[in-house]
Motif scaffolding. Structure first.
Motif, PDB file in Angstrom:
ATOM      1  N   GLU A  74      -4.525  -3.809  -9.375  1.00 27.25           N
ATOM      2  CA  GLU A  74      -5.960  -4.086  -9.413  1.00 27.25           C
ATOM      3  C   GLU A  74      -6.545  -3.847 -10.803  1.00 27.25           C
ATOM      4  O   GLU A  74      -7.381  -4.615 -11.273  1.00 27.25           O
ATOM      5  N   HIS A  75      -6.085  -2.790 -11.476  1.00 29.24           N
ATOM      6  CA  HIS A  75      -6.585  -2.523 -12.827  1.00 29.24           C
ATOM      7  C   HIS A  75      -6.180  -3.655 -13.782  1.00 29.24           C
ATOM      8  O   HIS A  75      -7.014  -4.166 -14.541  1.00 29.24           O
ATOM      9  N   GLU A 135      -3.179   0.212  -7.125  1.00 32.13           N
ATOM     10  CA  GLU A 135      -4.193   0.576  -8.113  1.00 32.13           C
ATOM     11  C   GLU A 135      -3.843  -0.011  -9.489  1.00 32.13           C
ATOM     12  O   GLU A 135      -4.733  -0.485 -10.214  1.00 32.13           O
ATOM     13  N   ARG A 185       0.824  -1.221   0.000  1.00 27.59           N
ATOM     14  CA  ARG A 185       0.000   0.000   0.000  1.00 27.59           C
ATOM     15  C   ARG A 185       0.854   1.266   0.000  1.00 27.59           C
ATOM     16  O   ARG A 185       0.405   2.317  -0.473  1.00 27.59           O
ATOM     17  N   GLY A 235       0.534   4.304  -6.171  1.00 23.70           N
ATOM     18  CA  GLY A 235      -0.051   3.896  -7.438  1.00 23.70           C
ATOM     19  C   GLY A 235       0.098   2.430  -7.778  1.00 23.70           C
ATOM     20  O   GLY A 235      -0.523   1.961  -8.737  1.00 23.70           O
TER      21      GLY A 235
END
Length: 214
Positions: A76-77, A73, A66, A70
């Protein structure tokens, strides 16, 4: 153009060993692959395949992931939106769970529902589970093709207790049945270390490099 594989660097895991093993698996299988060890969200987000290693405590690894701006994210994308093949190794697999119970309760990614719980050691089966162990397939999966009954190298004190048994693809025995490979859709995790598992580990990585989730 060669496919790209991003090995995600978030401060955990023996990244060089994983990189060398993937490079060797690709070379021996005659595969053209561009492999990057990176924490660059742009590279991760555009990679054809993702690999998340991990060594250490669940909460610390989750915090490290975390903390990289970025990165989560981008992962996950790529994995959840673009459905690109994803592999988590050891703690990288455990982070896929809903939560971990190491040093208190910590939330995970919750991609594969379940809990990462400690082993209850016995006189015959001690914690950590460390060394070579036979892995059996209980649900056919292309990444474990030809590997049923092979031995792999494990080093862990916690195990992934899946909520949905359909997500448990391969098992090993260490006092209890443990999840050796878990997965759903384009997401896979292995509790063993393929980079330390010699021939079987290279075959597993090679299978991952050619896997096309349906």
């Amino acid at each position: 153009m060669a496919e790209t594989l991003a090995i995600i660097d978030y401060g955990s895991g023996n990244l060089r060993s994983v990189e060398k093993a993937v490079e060797r698996a690709a070379r021996e299988a005659g595969l053209a692959r561009h492999i990057s060890v990176t924490d660059d969200p742009d590279i991760i987000g555009n990679a054809d395949r993702l690999l998340l290693p991990g060594v250490g405590a669940f909460a610390a690894c989750m915090a490290g992931l975390r903390a990289r701006k970025g990165v989560l994210e981008a992962i996950e994308h790529a994995a959840l939106v673009e459905h690109r093949p994803f592999l988590g190794i050891c703690v990288g697999m455990q982070l896929l769970a809903s939560k971990g119970l190491e040093f208190g309760e910590s939330p995970g990614l919750d991609w594969v529902p379940g809990v990462v719980a400690p082993f209850e050691p016995t006189t015959e089966h001690r914690s950590p589970h460390m060394g070579w162990n036979k892995v059996h397939s209980i649900s056919h999966h292309p990444v474990f093709e030809g590997l049923d009954g092979e031995v792999f190298y494990f080093a862990h004190s916690f195990h992934f207790d899946v909520e949905n048994e359909a997500h448990k693809l391969c098992v090993a025995e260490h006092g209890i049945e443990i999840s050796a490979v878990i997965g759903r859709d384009n997401i896979l995790g292995c509790q063993f270390h393929p980079e330390k598992s010699q021939r079987a580990g290279l075959a597993f990585l090679s299978n991952f490099l050619t896997w096309s989730p349906s």
